[in-house]
Design a protein around this motif. Structure first.
Motif, PDB file in Angstrom:
ATOM      1  N   VAL A  49       5.555  12.443  -5.154  1.00 27.85           N
ATOM      2  CA  VAL A  49       4.912  11.595  -6.166  1.00 27.85           C
ATOM      3  C   VAL A  49       5.947  10.599  -6.703  1.00 27.85           C
ATOM      4  CG1 VAL A  49       3.188  13.298  -6.819  1.00 27.85           C
ATOM      5  CG2 VAL A  49       5.402  13.298  -7.972  1.00 27.85           C
ATOM      6  N   LEU A  50       5.481   9.436  -7.110  1.00 29.45           N
ATOM      7  CA  LEU A  50       6.389   8.358  -7.504  1.00 29.45           C
ATOM      8  C   LEU A  50       7.276   8.745  -8.680  1.00 29.45           C
ATOM      9  CD1 LEU A  50       4.049   5.241  -7.121  1.00 29.45           C
ATOM     10  CD2 LEU A  50       5.455   6.387  -5.402  1.00 29.45           C
ATOM     11  N   SER A  51       6.786   9.603  -9.546  1.00 28.40           N
ATOM     12  CA  SER A  51       7.582  10.001 -10.710  1.00 28.40           C
ATOM     13  C   SER A  51       8.812  10.810 -10.328  1.00 28.40           C
ATOM     14  CB  SER A  51       6.721  10.817 -11.683  1.00 28.40           C
ATOM     15  OG  SER A  51       6.217  11.990 -11.045  1.00 28.40           O
ATOM     16  N   ARG A  52       8.867  11.294  -9.075  1.00 33.25           N
ATOM     17  CA  ARG A  52      10.021  12.078  -8.626  1.00 33.25           C
ATOM     18  C   ARG A  52      10.932  11.298  -7.687  1.00 33.25           C
ATOM     19  NH1 ARG A  52       8.407  17.141  -5.708  1.00 33.25           N
ATOM     20  NH2 ARG A  52      10.676  17.286  -5.587  1.00 33.25           N
ATOM     21  N   TRP A  53      10.721   9.997  -7.565  1.00 36.25           N
ATOM     22  CA  TRP A  53      11.553   9.209  -6.658  1.00 36.25           C
ATOM     23  C   TRP A  53      12.988   9.077  -7.161  1.00 36.25           C
ATOM     24  CZ3 TRP A  53       9.331   4.715  -3.315  1.00 36.25           C
ATOM     25  CH2 TRP A  53       8.347   5.240  -2.466  1.00 36.25           C
ATOM     26  N   GLY A  54      13.201   9.288  -8.453  1.00 32.25           N
ATOM     27  CA  GLY A  54      14.563   9.281  -8.960  1.00 32.25           C
ATOM     28  C   GLY A  54      15.386  10.387  -8.329  1.00 32.25           C
ATOM     29  N   LEU A  99       0.856  -1.188   0.000  1.00 31.89           N
ATOM     30  CA  LEU A  99       0.000   0.000   0.000  1.00 31.89           C
ATOM     31  C   LEU A  99       0.888   1.232   0.000  1.00 31.89           C
ATOM     32  CD1 LEU A  99      -2.598  -0.956   2.795  1.00 31.89           C
ATOM     33  CD2 LEU A  99      -2.724  -1.474   0.347  1.00 31.89           C
ATOM     34  N   ILE A 100       0.541   2.216  -0.830  1.00 33.28           N
ATOM     35  CA  ILE A 100       1.268   3.481  -0.857  1.00 33.28           C
ATOM     36  C   ILE A 100       0.268   4.621  -0.638  1.00 33.28           C
ATOM     37  CG2 ILE A 100       2.714   5.040  -2.204  1.00 33.28           C
ATOM     38  CD1 ILE A 100       3.708   2.670  -3.801  1.00 33.28           C
ATOM     39  N   PHE A 101       0.550   5.456   0.367  1.00 32.64           N
ATOM     40  CA  PHE A 101      -0.267   6.631   0.631  1.00 32.64           C
ATOM     41  C   PHE A 101       0.552   7.866   0.281  1.00 32.64           C
ATOM     42  CE2 PHE A 101      -2.160   3.319   3.138  1.00 32.64           C
ATOM     43  CZ  PHE A 101      -3.522   3.586   3.114  1.00 32.64           C
ATOM     44  N   ILE A 102       0.055   8.634  -0.704  1.00 33.63           N
ATOM     45  CA  ILE A 102       0.769   9.820  -1.178  1.00 33.63           C
ATOM     46  C   ILE A 102      -0.035  11.065  -0.844  1.00 33.63           C
ATOM     47  CG2 ILE A 102       1.796  10.956  -3.184  1.00 33.63           C
ATOM     48  CD1 ILE A 102       1.775   8.236  -4.610  1.00 33.63           C
ATOM     49  N   GLY A 103       0.631  12.072  -0.304  1.00 35.33           N
ATOM     50  CA  GLY A 103      -0.070  13.321  -0.020  1.00 35.33           C
ATOM     51  C   GLY A 103       0.792  14.284   0.763  1.00 35.33           C
ATOM     52  N   SER A 104       0.369  15.514   0.813  1.00 34.70           N
ATOM     53  CA  SER A 104       1.080  16.546   1.563  1.00 34.70           C
ATOM     54  C   SER A 104       1.029  16.252   3.056  1.00 34.70           C
ATOM     55  CB  SER A 104       0.462  17.917   1.273  1.00 34.70           C
ATOM     56  OG  SER A 104       0.493  18.185  -0.112  1.00 34.70           O
ATOM     57  N   PRO A 105       1.906  16.888   3.846  1.00 34.71           N
ATOM     58  CA  PRO A 105       1.870  16.684   5.298  1.00 34.71           C
ATOM     59  C   PRO A 105       0.512  17.060   5.889  1.00 34.71           C
ATOM     60  CG  PRO A 105       3.907  17.776   4.658  1.00 34.71           C
ATOM     61  CD  PRO A 105       3.040  17.740   3.430  1.00 34.71           C
ATOM     62  N   GLY A 106       0.058  16.244   6.841  1.00 35.13           N
ATOM     63  CA  GLY A 106      -1.145  16.572   7.592  1.00 35.13           C
ATOM     64  C   GLY A 106      -2.456  16.093   7.013  1.00 35.13           C
ATOM     65  N   VAL A 107      -2.422  15.342   5.892  1.00 32.26           N
ATOM     66  CA  VAL A 107      -3.690  14.944   5.268  1.00 32.26           C
ATOM     67  C   VAL A 107      -4.244  13.627   5.813  1.00 32.26           C
ATOM     68  CG1 VAL A 107      -3.235  16.211   3.126  1.00 32.26           C
ATOM     69  CG2 VAL A 107      -2.474  13.823   3.333  1.00 32.26           C
ATOM     70  N   GLY A 108      -3.505  12.971   6.706  1.00 30.28           N
ATOM     71  CA  GLY A 108      -4.037  11.768   7.350  1.00 30.28           C
ATOM     72  C   GLY A 108      -3.384  10.468   6.930  1.00 30.28           C
ATOM     73  N   PHE A 134      15.913   9.465  -4.402  1.00 32.91           N
ATOM     74  CA  PHE A 134      16.948   8.465  -4.136  1.00 32.91           C
ATOM     75  C   PHE A 134      18.263   8.771  -4.859  1.00 32.91           C
ATOM     76  CE2 PHE A 134      13.060   6.160  -3.042  1.00 32.91           C
ATOM     77  CZ  PHE A 134      13.428   5.594  -1.835  1.00 32.91           C
ATOM     78  N   GLN A 135      18.322   9.932  -5.498  1.00 30.84           N
ATOM     79  CA  GLN A 135      19.537  10.413  -6.156  1.00 30.84           C
ATOM     80  C   GLN A 135      20.068   9.442  -7.214  1.00 30.84           C
ATOM     81  OE1 GLN A 135      22.498  12.072  -3.488  1.00 30.84           O
ATOM     82  NE2 GLN A 135      20.945  12.591  -1.955  1.00 30.84           N
ATOM     83  N   SER A 136      19.171   8.640  -7.763  1.00 29.30           N
ATOM     84  CA  SER A 136      19.560   7.693  -8.803  1.00 29.30           C
ATOM     85  C   SER A 136      18.296   7.156  -9.471  1.00 29.30           C
ATOM     86  CB  SER A 136      20.362   6.531  -8.226  1.00 29.30           C
ATOM     87  OG  SER A 136      20.476   5.497  -9.173  1.00 29.30           O
ATOM     88  N   PRO A 137      18.063   7.492 -10.725  1.00 24.64           N
ATOM     89  CA  PRO A 137      16.899   6.947 -11.434  1.00 24.64           C
ATOM     90  C   PRO A 137      16.912   5.425 -11.484  1.00 24.64           C
ATOM     91  CG  PRO A 137      17.861   8.777 -12.655  1.00 24.64           C
ATOM     92  CD  PRO A 137      18.820   8.442 -11.548  1.00 24.64           C
ATOM     93  N   GLU A 138      18.102   4.839 -11.572  1.00 29.82           N
ATOM     94  CA  GLU A 138      18.209   3.374 -11.664  1.00 29.82           C
ATOM     95  C   GLU A 138      17.757   2.706 -10.365  1.00 29.82           C
ATOM     96  OE1 GLU A 138      20.534   5.369 -14.607  1.00 29.82           O
ATOM     97  OE2 GLU A 138      20.710   5.462 -12.418  1.00 29.82           O
ATOM     98  N   ILE A 139      18.259   3.202  -9.229  1.00 32.85           N
ATOM     99  CA  ILE A 139      17.867   2.620  -7.937  1.00 32.85           C
ATOM    100  C   ILE A 139      16.386   2.860  -7.678  1.00 32.85           C
ATOM    101  CG2 ILE A 139      18.191   2.741  -5.434  1.00 32.85           C
ATOM    102  CD1 ILE A 139      21.117   3.363  -5.921  1.00 32.85           C
ATOM    103  N   ALA A 140      15.909   4.066  -7.994  1.00 31.64           N
ATOM    104  CA  ALA A 140      14.496   4.380  -7.795  1.00 31.64           C
ATOM    105  C   ALA A 140      13.621   3.438  -8.618  1.00 31.64           C
ATOM    106  CB  ALA A 140      14.224   5.834  -8.171  1.00 31.64           C
ATOM    107  N   ALA A 141      14.026   3.178  -9.855  1.00 34.80           N
ATOM    108  CA  ALA A 141      13.259   2.272 -10.713  1.00 34.80           C
ATOM    109  C   ALA A 141      13.230   0.861 -10.136  1.00 34.80           C
ATOM    110  CB  ALA A 141      13.861   2.252 -12.122  1.00 34.80           C
ATOM    111  N   ALA A 142      14.378   0.417  -9.597  1.00 37.28           N
ATOM    112  CA  ALA A 142      14.445  -0.926  -8.998  1.00 37.28           C
ATOM    113  C   ALA A 142      13.567  -1.011  -7.749  1.00 37.28           C
ATOM    114  CB  ALA A 142      15.895  -1.263  -8.656  1.00 37.28           C
ATOM    115  N   ILE A 143      13.593   0.057  -6.931  1.00 35.89           N
ATOM    116  CA  ILE A 143      12.764   0.096  -5.725  1.00 35.89           C
ATOM    117  C   ILE A 143      11.289   0.080  -6.095  1.00 35.89           C
ATOM    118  CG2 ILE A 143      12.034   1.604  -3.822  1.00 35.89           C
ATOM    119  CD1 ILE A 143      15.011   2.455  -3.582  1.00 35.89           C
TER     120      ILE A 143
END
Length: 242
Positions: free
Chosen positions: A205-210, A105-114, A213-222
């Motif tokens: 957002v998941l599209s910015r995880w690269g 499960l992934i919950f995405i949102g700004s701080p304080g939204v629950g 994690f300072q690495s698009p490759e590691i982010a993609a693997a994660i």
């Protein structure tokens, strides 16, 4: 029953650790005498009380070991304040089918939204249903993994975290993540992949995880390990705290 026998009974119950029966007996003796309850019925009632009390204590210990920062429930969550959330879909998670299916499960949102409220509530429900659960912030998890790597105990620590049926990782993205930490994080998710359920909260957002994690490759693997079997909940409402 004489006073001495009565006091001895209470003392014996206390010594045996039957605290619930010890508290219940004084008033129950009058009920037994008044309603002429049989010995079998009386013992059955007393043992039921004790078992119920012991189950509650055991559950409290399990919840305490899960290290939740507070106790919350889905019933306490104000879904009307966050209309972006599908209430029925969230409440359906209480059945823990996602745990049986090794779904994340992934919950995405700004701080304080629950996000954290919901994950704690689901974690406590998992404890109620007998699933081994742990709540930990992303920063604390990375500190522990990095420390284990430096001490040469990484494999043992990874196995410990991998054994949890439900691992809740809170606040991914609130603090910068170094490349070595990203590598360690990937190793943990790889060990849990299709063996257990991981719940995460993030403000990124998941599209910015690269970037995160300072690495698009590691982010993609994660993300490959995390989103293969996943339910994503994006909360776009206002902050409760604001």
């Amino acid at each position: 029953m004489t006073t001495s026998n009565y006091q001895e009974l209470l003392h014996n119950l206390e010594t045996l650790g039957l605290s619930s029966i010890r508290e219940y007996v004084p008033n129950y003796i009058d009920v037994v005498n008044r309603e002429k309850i049989s010995l079998t019925e009386a013992l059955l009632e007393l043992t039921r009380k004790e078992l119920e009390n012991q189950r509650k204590k055991q559950l409290n210990r399990v919840i305490e070991r899960a290290r939740f920062p507070k106790k919350t429930s889905l019933e306490e969550f104000d879904f009307s304040f966050q209309p972006s959330i599908n209430k029925r879909e969230i409440l359906d998670l209480k059945h823990m089918k996602f745990v049986e299916d090794f779904e994340n499960l992934i919950f995405i949102g700004s701080p304080g939204v629950g996000k954290t409220h919901l994950t704690i509530a689901l974690g406590i429900e998992a404890c109620n249903q007998g699933y081994r659960t742990l709540f930990i912030t992303c920063n604390e998890l990375l500190i522990r993994l990095r420390s284990a790597y430096e001490k040469g105990t990484l494999e043992r620590v990874l196995k410990r975290y991998a054994r949890y049926d439900v691992l809740i990782i809170d606040e991914i993205g609130y603090l910068p993540i170094k490349k070595q930490e990203a590598d360690l994080f990937f190793q943990l998710l790889a060990m849990r992949y299709e063996r257990s359920s991981t719940i995460v909260t993030t403000n990124i957002v998941l599209s910015r995880w690269g970037e995160l994690f300072q690495s698009p490759e590691i982010a993609a693997a994660i993300l490959d390990r995390l989103v293969h079997h996943v339910k994503v909940f994006k909360i776009t409402g206002k902050s409760y705290r604001m």
